[in-house]
Design an enzyme around this catalytic site. Sequence first.
Site, PDB file in Angstrom:
ATOM      1  CE  LYS A 165      -1.700   1.522   4.099  1.00 32.67           C
ATOM      2  NZ  LYS A 165      -1.401   2.913   4.499  1.00 32.67           N
ATOM      3  CG  ASN A 166       2.226   2.781   3.586  1.00 33.46           C
ATOM      4  OD1 ASN A 166       1.072   3.113   3.318  1.00 33.46           O
ATOM      5  ND2 ASN A 166       2.637   2.539   4.812  1.00 33.46           N
ATOM      6  CB  CYS A 209      -4.096  11.438  11.407  1.00 33.13           C
ATOM      7  SG  CYS A 209      -3.126  10.030  11.765  1.00 33.13           S
ATOM      8  NE  ARG A 240       0.851  10.172  10.187  1.00 34.67           N
ATOM      9  CZ  ARG A 240       0.336   9.215   9.422  1.00 34.67           C
ATOM     10  NH1 ARG A 240      -0.917   8.870   9.582  1.00 34.67           N
ATOM     11  NH2 ARG A 240       1.051   8.626   8.515  1.00 34.67           N
ATOM     12  CG  MET A 275       1.932  18.612   5.943  1.00 30.30           C
ATOM     13  SD  MET A 275       2.328  17.290   4.792  1.00 30.30           S
ATOM     14  CE  MET A 275       2.775  18.222   3.340  1.00 30.30           C
ATOM     15  CG  LEU A 303      10.126  16.938   9.273  1.00 33.65           C
ATOM     16  CD1 LEU A 303      10.127  15.474   9.674  1.00 33.65           C
ATOM     17  CD2 LEU A 303      11.421  17.601   9.740  1.00 33.65           C
ATOM     18  CG  ASP A 338       3.028   1.266   9.570  1.00 35.26           C
ATOM     19  OD1 ASP A 338       2.630   2.122  10.384  1.00 35.26           O
ATOM     20  OD2 ASP A 338       3.346   1.548   8.400  1.00 35.26           O
ATOM     21  NE  ARG A 373      -7.167   4.751   5.313  1.00 40.07           N
ATOM     22  CZ  ARG A 373      -6.476   5.705   5.919  1.00 40.07           C
ATOM     23  NH1 ARG A 373      -6.804   6.078   7.134  1.00 40.07           N
ATOM     24  NH2 ARG A 373      -5.478   6.300   5.316  1.00 40.07           N
TER      25      ARG A 373
HETATM   26  N1  EPU Z   1       6.600  14.199  11.048  1.00 39.85           N
HETATM   27  C1  EPU Z   1       6.767  15.510  11.402  1.00 39.85           C
HETATM   28  N2  EPU Z   1       6.809  16.458  10.416  1.00 39.85           N
HETATM   29  C2  EPU Z   1       6.683  16.111   9.096  1.00 39.85           C
HETATM   30  C3  EPU Z   1       6.519  14.773   8.742  1.00 39.85           C
HETATM   31  C4  EPU Z   1       6.480  13.824   9.748  1.00 39.85           C
HETATM   32  O1  EPU Z   1       6.872  15.844  12.586  1.00 39.85           O
HETATM   33  O2  EPU Z   1       6.743  17.022   8.237  1.00 39.85           O
HETATM   34  C5  EPU Z   1       6.529  13.180  12.122  1.00 39.85           C
HETATM   35  C6  EPU Z   1       5.151  12.517  12.163  1.00 39.85           C
HETATM   36  O3  EPU Z   1       4.257  13.316  12.920  1.00 39.85           O
HETATM   37  C7  EPU Z   1       5.458  11.189  12.795  1.00 39.85           C
HETATM   38  C8  EPU Z   1       6.861  10.876  12.298  1.00 39.85           C
HETATM   39  O4  EPU Z   1       7.406  12.105  11.838  1.00 39.85           O
HETATM   40  O5  EPU Z   1       5.468  11.298  14.187  1.00 39.85           O
HETATM   41  C9  EPU Z   1       6.912   9.854  11.170  1.00 39.85           C
HETATM   42  O6  EPU Z   1       6.257  10.357  10.036  1.00 39.85           O
HETATM   43  P1  EPU Z   1       6.652   9.968   8.544  1.00 39.85           P
HETATM   44  O7  EPU Z   1       6.631  11.214   7.746  1.00 39.85           O
HETATM   45  O8  EPU Z   1       7.875   9.116   8.524  1.00 39.85           O
HETATM   46  O9  EPU Z   1       5.420   9.062   8.145  1.00 39.85           O
HETATM   47  P2  EPU Z   1       4.412   9.232   6.941  1.00 39.85           P
HETATM   48  O10 EPU Z   1       5.170   9.413   5.680  1.00 39.85           O
HETATM   49  O11 EPU Z   1       3.346  10.191   7.295  1.00 39.85           O
HETATM   50  C10 EPU Z   1       4.458   6.666   6.413  1.00 39.85           C
HETATM   51  C11 EPU Z   1       3.432   5.584   6.260  1.00 39.85           C
HETATM   52  C12 EPU Z   1       2.838   5.256   7.620  1.00 39.85           C
HETATM   53  C13 EPU Z   1       3.969   4.794   8.526  1.00 39.85           C
HETATM   54  C14 EPU Z   1       5.049   5.889   8.621  1.00 39.85           C
HETATM   55  C15 EPU Z   1       6.254   5.479   9.435  1.00 39.85           C
HETATM   56  C16 EPU Z   1       2.603   6.013   4.033  1.00 39.85           C
HETATM   57  C17 EPU Z   1       1.479   6.408   3.164  1.00 39.85           C
HETATM   58  N3  EPU Z   1       2.387   6.040   5.351  1.00 39.85           N
HETATM   59  O12 EPU Z   1       3.756   7.782   6.937  1.00 39.85           O
HETATM   60  O13 EPU Z   1       1.930   4.190   7.413  1.00 39.85           O
HETATM   61  O14 EPU Z   1       3.478   4.518   9.811  1.00 39.85           O
HETATM   62  O15 EPU Z   1       5.503   6.220   7.283  1.00 39.85           O
HETATM   63  O16 EPU Z   1       6.832   4.340   8.926  1.00 39.85           O
HETATM   64  O17 EPU Z   1       3.674   5.652   3.550  1.00 39.85           O
HETATM   65  C18 EPU Z   1       0.105   2.775   7.882  1.00 39.85           C
HETATM   66  O18 EPU Z   1       0.305   2.220   6.785  1.00 39.85           O
HETATM   67  O19 EPU Z   1      -0.666   2.285   8.755  1.00 39.85           O
HETATM   68  C19 EPU Z   1       0.802   4.032   8.189  1.00 39.85           C
HETATM   69  C20 EPU Z   1       0.387   4.876   9.140  1.00 39.85           C
END
Ligand code: EPU
Length: 422
Positions: free
Chosen positions: A22-23, A118, A123, A125, A127, A308, A400
């Site tokens: 999925k991801n 969420c 979470r 943006m 970064l 996950d 999902r």
């Molecule tokens: N974070 C920030 N600022 C940002 C981006 C992230 O503080 O700009 C924080 C988030 O709040 C979180 C941490 O960094 O605490 C990790 O976030 P990351 O950006 O790595 O995750 P993501 O890209 O939002 C993806 C997966 C998630 C998975 C995470 C971690 C996808 C679509 N989603 O999310 O998948 O848990 O990486 O491995 O790729 C799931 O499939 O159930 C799921 C939640």
Amino acid sequence: MDSIIVTGGGELDGQIPIAGAKNACLTLMPATLLSEEPLTLTNAPRLSDIKTMTELLSSLGAEVSSLQGGKVLAMSSHNLNNHTAHYDIVRKMRASNLVLGPMLARLGHAIVSLPGGCAIGARPMDLHIDALEALGAEIELKDGYLHAQAPGGLKGATHELRFASVGATENTVMAATLAKGTTVLKNAAREPEIVDLVRCLRKMGAQIDGEGTSTITIQGVDRLGGATHQVVTDRIELGTYMLAPAIAGGTVECLGGRIELVQAFCEKLDQCGISVEENEAGLKVSRKNGRIRAVDVVTEVFPGFPTDLQAQMMALLCTADGTSVLEEKIFENRFMHAPELVRMGAEIDVQGGLATVHGVDRLKGAPVMATDLRASVSLILAGLAAEGETIVSRVYHLDRGYEQVVRKFSGVGAKIERVQLK
Ligand code: EPU
């Protein structure tokens, strides 16, 4: 609203085919926005999140055809006619933010709704924004939308992420493929889904090195072409089904699985006393006689133990011999399954980012409520070993991220059905 009823007891035996990730698919799909030529993905998972991404890309003017029952996605972005990702779609799925980098790179501007809160954490943006600004983007937040533009085009730069965010790495790498000059992204995420994205972008003509390490170097090119790419195996679906025989007993072969996708997870299974063998078809998992041993788990970025799989691992540890401590270091609020597992007789004490699980002999079936995708499946797993019936409600979360979940579990002998309860 649909619920899933699981009747516990009984060992499992058989094979489960593991779907495409999925991801990975959710980041490969927006890559179509980078090129005028077609991008075709094979081994796509059939999930509601993929439908949401299809809806989003279509709203931007991309054409997305779902072929072979959804396993093949044929996409073309030759005629993008809108550059706003609306809240109505983005709020359904955070991964919608992955259109920001590609649109900015291809069109020079993009307006993307902030995803909002969420269930598993804030979470933000920040970064993503910092990295794209390092490439020369100007980004402003107005009325809940990020307004991004790069009037003179994006320019390569060296940037270090404060945290190895998966999404920020994906957005930055995609944006940098069409930037002028070289981008060096430091402290990049190393997840297999990023490696898969880079392999696909390379087929499209991008010049990228270092995927799978924490420094990714992208040499911008003028344009990208088309490609056909097979989506990598879903390591989280894989780990989830590997836990089914670990919890219920028996032997299950997860077809398409590879140890390298789930190394840290396999090490924990080994410490618990679960056997995992790799063969040509996939991974064969069996539970030997007796209770499993308790282990401590800390979630980390790849190659560490994946967040996950934390909820599903907790379901296993509920009936371990001894006390396990699970530490969640990626998301601040990802123990919502704990009180539901407690309803089934588990003994869990949550303090901030730590959950202490005192193993009990047996769980008991109960009505429980799914709170997010991975939490939902952890309740099904717990139900496999529980005495009596477990009724999991709000299972739309499962759709999902798990295709044909009832069919896959029942194919190895689990007593599970999906029903509409009033
Ligand atoms: N974070 C920030 N600022 C940002 C981006 C992230 O503080 O700009 C924080 C988030 O709040 C979180 C941490 O960094 O605490 C990790 O976030 P990351 O950006 O790595 O995750 P993501 O890209 O939002 C993806 C997966 C998630 C998975 C995470 C971690 C996808 C679509 N989603 O999310 O998948 O848990 O990486 O491995 O790729 C799931 O499939 O159930 C799921 C939640």
